[in-house]
Design a protein around this motif. Sequence first.
Motif, PDB file in Angstrom:
ATOM      1  N   ALA A 317       0.819  -1.209   0.000  1.00  0.00           N
ATOM      2  CA  ALA A 317       0.000   0.000   0.000  1.00  0.00           C
ATOM      3  C   ALA A 317       0.855   1.262   0.000  1.00  0.00           C
ATOM      4  O   ALA A 317       0.629   2.189  -0.796  1.00  0.00           O
ATOM      5  N   VAL A 318       1.849   1.338   0.909  1.00  0.00           N
ATOM      6  CA  VAL A 318       2.635   2.573   0.991  1.00  0.00           C
ATOM      7  C   VAL A 318       3.536   2.737  -0.233  1.00  0.00           C
ATOM      8  O   VAL A 318       3.776   3.872  -0.682  1.00  0.00           O
ATOM      9  N   ASN A 319       4.033   1.644  -0.789  1.00  0.00           N
ATOM     10  CA  ASN A 319       4.799   1.759  -2.029  1.00  0.00           C
ATOM     11  C   ASN A 319       3.921   2.301  -3.151  1.00  0.00           C
ATOM     12  O   ASN A 319       4.362   3.116  -3.976  1.00  0.00           O
ATOM     13  N   SER A 320       2.667   1.855  -3.196  1.00  0.00           N
ATOM     14  CA  SER A 320       1.734   2.344  -4.219  1.00  0.00           C
ATOM     15  C   SER A 320       1.436   3.825  -4.015  1.00  0.00           C
ATOM     16  O   SER A 320       1.345   4.599  -4.980  1.00  0.00           O
ATOM     17  N   LEU A 321       1.294   4.250  -2.754  1.00  0.00           N
ATOM     18  CA  LEU A 321       1.074   5.669  -2.471  1.00  0.00           C
ATOM     19  C   LEU A 321       2.271   6.503  -2.914  1.00  0.00           C
ATOM     20  O   LEU A 321       2.116   7.584  -3.507  1.00  0.00           O
ATOM     21  N   ASN A 322       3.480   6.025  -2.615  1.00  0.00           N
ATOM     22  CA  ASN A 322       4.677   6.753  -3.033  1.00  0.00           C
ATOM     23  C   ASN A 322       4.735   6.890  -4.538  1.00  0.00           C
ATOM     24  O   ASN A 322       5.083   7.951  -5.076  1.00  0.00           O
ATOM     25  N   ARG A 323       4.417   5.811  -5.251  1.00  0.00           N
ATOM     26  CA  ARG A 323       4.449   5.864  -6.718  1.00  0.00           C
ATOM     27  C   ARG A 323       3.422   6.862  -7.246  1.00  0.00           C
ATOM     28  O   ARG A 323       3.655   7.504  -8.278  1.00  0.00           O
ATOM     29  N   SER A 324       2.297   7.012  -6.543  1.00  0.00           N
ATOM     30  CA  SER A 324       1.295   7.993  -6.963  1.00  0.00           C
ATOM     31  C   SER A 324       1.818   9.423  -6.845  1.00  0.00           C
ATOM     32  O   SER A 324       1.342  10.325  -7.531  1.00  0.00           O
ATOM     33  N   MET A 325       2.804   9.618  -5.958  1.00  0.00           N
ATOM     34  CA  MET A 325       3.428  10.932  -5.795  1.00  0.00           C
ATOM     35  C   MET A 325       4.700  11.072  -6.627  1.00  0.00           C
ATOM     36  O   MET A 325       5.403  12.070  -6.510  1.00  0.00           O
ATOM     37  N   GLY A 326       5.025  10.058  -7.427  1.00  0.00           N
ATOM     38  CA  GLY A 326       6.246  10.114  -8.222  1.00  0.00           C
ATOM     39  C   GLY A 326       7.492   9.887  -7.406  1.00  0.00           C
ATOM     40  O   GLY A 326       8.595  10.257  -7.823  1.00  0.00           O
TER      41      GLY A 326
END
Length: 384
Positions: A317-326
């Motif tokens: 989940a947190v890796n996906s959130l980080n990717r959403s922020m570039g």
Amino acid sequence: MKLFECQACGQPLYFENSRCENCGRRLGCVPSIQEISALEPREEGGWRALALSGKSFRFCANSQYEACNWLVPAEEASPYCRACRHNRTVPDLSSPRNLDRWRRLEAAKRRLFYTLLKLDLPLATRAEDPQGLAFDFLADPAENSSDGPSILTGHDNGLITINIAEADDAERERRRHSMGEPYRTLLGHLRHEVGHYFWNVLVRDDPSLEGFRRIFGDERQDYGEALKAHYARGSRENWQDEFVSSYAASHPWEDFAETWAHYLHIVDTLETAHAFGLAVRPRIARGQEIAADIDFDPHREADLNRLITAWLPLTFAVNSLNRSMGQPDLYPFVLAPAVIAKLGFIHERIHSWSGRRPGGEAGRHIPKAVIGGPNSRAGAPQSA
């Protein structure tokens, strides 16, 4: 790490806060209960902590440098708190650059000690044990003169040396790229280096040493030659199958320290997730396979499998959130079954020491691999 709030007004607080932004009260950390407390001055001097009534406290001597917000019980002789009394040397604090870097290191070190205290781990100072835990925070001579070699971050029988240049974001990023590391932080460094200390304390003279050798390898191989070979050949082929990082493959001691650091990453991050009441419920067809309720205290949980099965959904989940922020992945690692066995060994050693579970061979029950540091490289004195 758990969440904190002002006992006087309920304002949410960060671990590093020294004053409540809402009611203006002084704040201090009470190490014995790992709590940030609102304070009231006592007429006879010192402070009363609202989180722990009936006791009087004073601030750690390093509060004068705005480098520490921890409290010392009034009856204790040491001028330093539970974390700062492990300092052996600090840099020349008349230099504004040194002072700023040291403050950043101290902030990371207090987070390290929060976790060590929560895990009930032994923390002997040099005054209590010649090989007790101590820190030298040193500046490169080259920054002040043309003479002297660069300070190397590392561990030697309980003494952890940290080059304060690591506290400079640009310098740390340069080193991260030059060494091909996916992750390099001040807290990560400290967690790794303290892993060497706890190998000495929990493994070196313990019957679990043979179990360590079965899981991590034989630490009696020449350490200097092993590091030399690691830097000469580069990353070992397929190291991801057995190690948490490329550097962990260099020697069993480094493997233990790298794995130890990741264990602390896991328990501290899971506690933060628990404090926020996080639950992971992916809205995809197979989402139940990576769902989790983080409804337990990871510092007290005796079942490693429970930590690992919560860690997979959280990091996804947190890796996906980080990717959403570039941004790059927050946890860019894969925990293979062999790595989880090593985490199991560390988990058993910690919980056996604290008395939360009987001693036994670690790594016998290995959970599934999951997705998701720091490296040892071969001023003024301050002590309690």
